[in-house]
Design a protein around this motif. Structure first.
Motif, short mmCIF file in Angstrom:
data_model
loop_
_atom_site.label_atom_id
_atom_site.label_comp_id
_atom_site.label_asym_id
_atom_site.label_seq_id
_atom_site.Cartn_x
_atom_site.Cartn_y
_atom_site.Cartn_z
N MET A 163 64.46 5.37 25.95
CA MET A 163 63.86 4.72 24.67
C MET A 163 65.05 3.76 24.13
SD MET A 163 61.53 4.30 22.70
CE MET A 163 60.32 5.67 23.30
N ASP A 164 66.17 4.11 24.11
CA ASP A 164 67.35 3.29 23.53
C ASP A 164 67.17 1.85 24.41
OD1 ASP A 164 67.91 5.09 21.65
OD2 ASP A 164 69.87 5.84 22.70
N GLN A 165 67.26 2.01 25.79
CA GLN A 165 67.19 0.78 26.50
C GLN A 165 65.95 -0.17 26.21
OE1 GLN A 165 68.13 1.42 30.63
NE2 GLN A 165 69.16 3.07 30.33
N LYS A 166 64.77 0.63 26.12
CA LYS A 166 63.69 -0.39 25.86
C LYS A 166 63.76 -1.03 24.36
CE LYS A 166 60.25 2.58 28.47
NZ LYS A 166 59.23 3.39 28.44
N LEU A 167 64.46 0.05 23.51
CA LEU A 167 64.41 -0.84 21.96
C LEU A 167 65.63 -1.55 21.76
CD1 LEU A 167 63.73 2.33 19.84
CD2 LEU A 167 62.39 0.37 20.36
N ARG A 168 66.49 -1.72 23.17
CA ARG A 168 67.75 -2.72 23.12
C ARG A 168 68.86 -2.12 22.26
NH1 ARG A 168 65.34 -8.77 23.41
NH2 ARG A 168 64.10 -8.47 25.49
N LEU A 169 68.85 -0.72 22.32
CA LEU A 169 70.07 -0.28 21.47
C LEU A 169 71.14 0.26 22.35
CD1 LEU A 169 67.76 2.40 19.17
CD2 LEU A 169 68.75 0.21 18.59
N GLY A 170 72.12 -0.16 21.84
CA GLY A 170 73.52 0.09 22.72
C GLY A 170 74.31 1.33 22.19
N THR A 171 75.27 1.65 22.71
CA THR A 171 76.16 2.74 22.17
C THR A 171 76.90 2.28 20.98
OG1 THR A 171 77.81 2.30 23.88
CG2 THR A 171 76.17 3.70 24.69
N GLU A 172 77.01 1.23 20.40
CA GLU A 172 77.98 0.90 19.36
C GLU A 172 77.38 1.32 17.94
OE1 GLU A 172 76.30 -1.46 21.53
OE2 GLU A 172 78.01 -2.29 22.80
N GLY A 173 76.31 1.86 18.05
CA GLY A 173 76.08 2.42 16.67
C GLY A 173 75.28 1.22 15.67
N TYR A 174 74.83 -0.03 16.43
CA TYR A 174 74.36 -1.01 15.25
C TYR A 174 73.03 -1.35 16.08
CZ TYR A 174 79.11 -1.31 13.79
OH TYR A 174 80.64 -1.02 13.09
N SER A 175 72.31 -2.13 14.95
CA SER A 175 71.07 -2.43 15.41
C SER A 175 71.27 -3.72 16.40
CB SER A 175 69.88 -2.76 14.26
OG SER A 175 70.50 -3.92 13.54
N PRO A 176 70.21 -4.30 17.16
CA PRO A 176 70.61 -5.45 17.93
C PRO A 176 70.69 -6.63 17.01
CG PRO A 176 68.75 -4.40 18.87
CD PRO A 176 69.14 -3.37 17.51
N ALA A 177 70.13 -6.62 15.93
CA ALA A 177 70.45 -7.91 14.95
C ALA A 177 71.97 -7.73 14.41
CB ALA A 177 69.49 -7.88 13.79
N VAL A 178 72.28 -6.74 13.95
CA VAL A 178 73.47 -6.57 13.42
C VAL A 178 74.69 -6.86 14.47
CG1 VAL A 178 75.05 -4.80 12.39
CG2 VAL A 178 72.85 -4.86 11.48
N LEU A 179 74.58 -6.21 15.51
CA LEU A 179 75.54 -6.59 16.78
C LEU A 179 75.75 -7.89 16.96
CD1 LEU A 179 77.38 -5.27 18.50
CD2 LEU A 179 75.57 -5.28 20.24
N ARG A 180 74.48 -8.68 17.12
CA ARG A 180 74.42 -10.12 17.46
C ARG A 180 75.27 -10.92 16.16
NH1 ARG A 180 68.91 -12.35 19.48
NH2 ARG A 180 69.88 -14.34 19.15
N LEU A 181 74.99 -10.34 15.02
CA LEU A 181 75.85 -11.03 13.78
C LEU A 181 77.39 -10.72 13.99
CD1 LEU A 181 75.78 -12.66 11.13
CD2 LEU A 181 75.22 -10.28 10.00
N LEU A 182 77.85 -9.45 14.28
CA LEU A 182 79.04 -9.28 14.32
C LEU A 182 79.90 -9.99 15.38
CD1 LEU A 182 79.04 -5.10 13.97
CD2 LEU A 182 79.37 -7.08 12.28
N VAL A 183 79.22 -10.12 16.67
CA VAL A 183 79.60 -10.83 17.67
C VAL A 183 79.96 -12.17 17.38
CG1 VAL A 183 79.46 -11.45 20.10
CG2 VAL A 183 79.15 -8.85 19.38
N ARG A 184 78.78 -12.81 16.90
CA ARG A 184 78.92 -14.36 16.55
C ARG A 184 80.17 -14.48 15.57
NH1 ARG A 184 77.65 -17.78 12.72
NH2 ARG A 184 76.92 -20.00 13.26
N GLN A 185 80.16 -13.84 14.59
CA GLN A 185 81.24 -14.02 13.70
C GLN A 185 82.57 -13.79 14.42
OE1 GLN A 185 80.40 -15.64 11.00
NE2 GLN A 185 82.45 -15.96 10.05
N ALA A 186 82.68 -12.78 15.17
CA ALA A 186 84.01 -12.57 15.95
C ALA A 186 84.34 -13.71 16.78
CB ALA A 186 83.93 -11.16 16.55
N GLY A 187 83.44 -14.23 17.32
CA GLY A 187 83.88 -15.68 18.17
C GLY A 187 84.12 -16.80 17.52
#
Length: 417
Positions: A1-25
């Protein structure tokens, strides 16, 4: 289910993770990115953890890039655009960053400067002209102050990174001048449509495949007109000969680097700051702009004869060496200096777009207090390049299934007793 929802092991939603990575780069540092996220998005992530997240995603994107390269080498990489572009260009240049030794205690061990190779791939819109649309050089090339600044800037870029660490505080920033147009005239320069960026610390041989795969993926080899623009560094043209000559790309020597060589040679022959030096530079520049390479080369040879040969071990600023290097630069690149023909074809003659990209890459990765582990630098380069690209590369990478890595290291979970 985590894979279907695109949830990783980082503990963040996909939208938040994208925001974090974009700003870090994008931000100048992980600390700045962390502060921005706290103030603007109300997300608290430490700089250290933010760096770990961005590096993990960057490694995934590097693996995706390598998969494309492998598919290209097997002739299995499909172009993402069915319609061939009208005009395409590839521009290559290099930047630098500082690294430190891996597998060492915290702190900087064995610091070193490493080269970053960058390719800027663009599609353009431009007409083919029956005659040269700009037979006269731009006015800024013929203005003593602006020409001197351009030459100094080009020269500083070609120096090793250590000598560029500090800029002269006495030099005042150039003032922008308003363009004066003539009523009824139109600018006929090529117009950029889409830009993509390839960046890596890989050796030239490997980076050449990265560049070639990007050309194939975007279908740039099918363009009606296509150019490869860069300065005279040998490895730039080795990549061209290995990967792009057979595809019909036209090799073009960047005119701004040529300007710097001609300006320096004229100053060396006639004396710095003299009226005769400016007169000589202007005559050489007009000849080069008109594609009269043989006459430029003859003038440089005459300058070498006037000053005599450079003695072994002389300084880089020795006038004899300056003129000799300019003569060699023109002689080695004389087949890439038909500038009137390039302008008629609607191809650019400056590699300014890739220079601009390198400045943005340097802002993120280069600094006197930034010392990267090689793997971390390569990962952040992929993130930066993806967000500098204008074809939705980051969205395409995020849409791919992510590898489902364990949240903790191997052997760290112990059974309950």
């Amino acid at each position: 289910m985590d894979q279907k929802l695109r949830l990783g092991t980082e503990g963040y939603s996909p939208a938040v993770l994208r925001l974090l990575v974009r700003q870090a780069g994008k931000a100048a540092s992980f600390k700045e990115a962390s502060d921005d996220l706290r103030e603007l998005a109300r997300i608290a992530v430490s700089p250290h953890h933010l760096g770990k997240l961005a590096e993990r995603v960057g490694r995934e994107w590097a693996a995706a890039r390598d998969q494309d390269v492998q598919a290209f080498q097997k002739d299995e990489l499909a172009a993402t655009h069915a319609q061939p572009p009208q005009v395409a260009t590839v521009m290559v240049d290099g930047g630098r960053l500082q690294t430190r030794a891996d597998d060492e205690a915290p702190g900087v061990t064995d610091p070193d400067w490493r080269e970053v190779k960058v390719a800027c791939c663009q599609t353009l819109s431009s007409p083919v002209q029956a005659t040269d649309p700009q037979p006269q050089p731009p006015s800024k090339f013929l203005d003593p102050i602006q020409a001197a600044r351009l030459a100094a800037e080009m020269k500083s870029r070609s120096r090793p990174a250590r000598s560029r660490a500090k800029k002269a505080e006495s030099s005042s920033p150039p003032r922008r001048r308003r363009r004066k147009g003539t009523k009824g005239t139109k600018r006929r320069r090529p117009v950029k449509l889409v830009r993509t960026v390839v960046a890596s610390m890989a050796p030239s041989e490997i980076f050449g495949w990265h560049m070639a795969a990007e050309v194939q993926r975007r279908g740039l080899e099918r363009a009606q007109r296509k150019g490869y623009i860069c300065d005279g560094q040998k490895y730039n043209w080795s990549l061209y000969e290995l990967h792009l000559v057979a595809l019909g790309f036209v090799g073009i020597l960047d005119f701004l680097h040529l300007l710097a060589y001609l300006y320096g040679a004229a100053q060396a022959v006639e004396g710095k700051g003299s009226v005769s030096a400016w007169t000589l530079y202007e005559s050489w520049l007009r000849l080069a702009w008109a594609g009269r390479v043989a006459e430029v080369l003859a003038g440089l040879r005459a300058g070498c004869a006037k000053l005599g040969p450079a003695p072994p071990g002389c300084s880089e600023e020795d006038p004899r060496k300056v003129v000799a290097e300019a003569r060699g630069y023109v002689a080695n690149n004389r087949g890439r200096m038909d500038y009137p023909q390039y302008r008629r074809l609607g191809l650019p003659i400056s590699s300014a777009p890739v220079e601009s990209v390198i400045k943005q890459v340097n802002r993120r990765l280069k600094g006197t207090e930034k010392f990267w582990l090689e793997g971390g630098a390569e990962a952040i380069l992929q993130v930066r390049a993806a967000y500098l690209s204008e074809d939705g590369r980051s969205e395409r990478y995020w849409a791919r299934p992510r590898p489902y890595a364990p949240a903790v290291g191997k052997g760290r979970l112990r059974p309950v007793t």
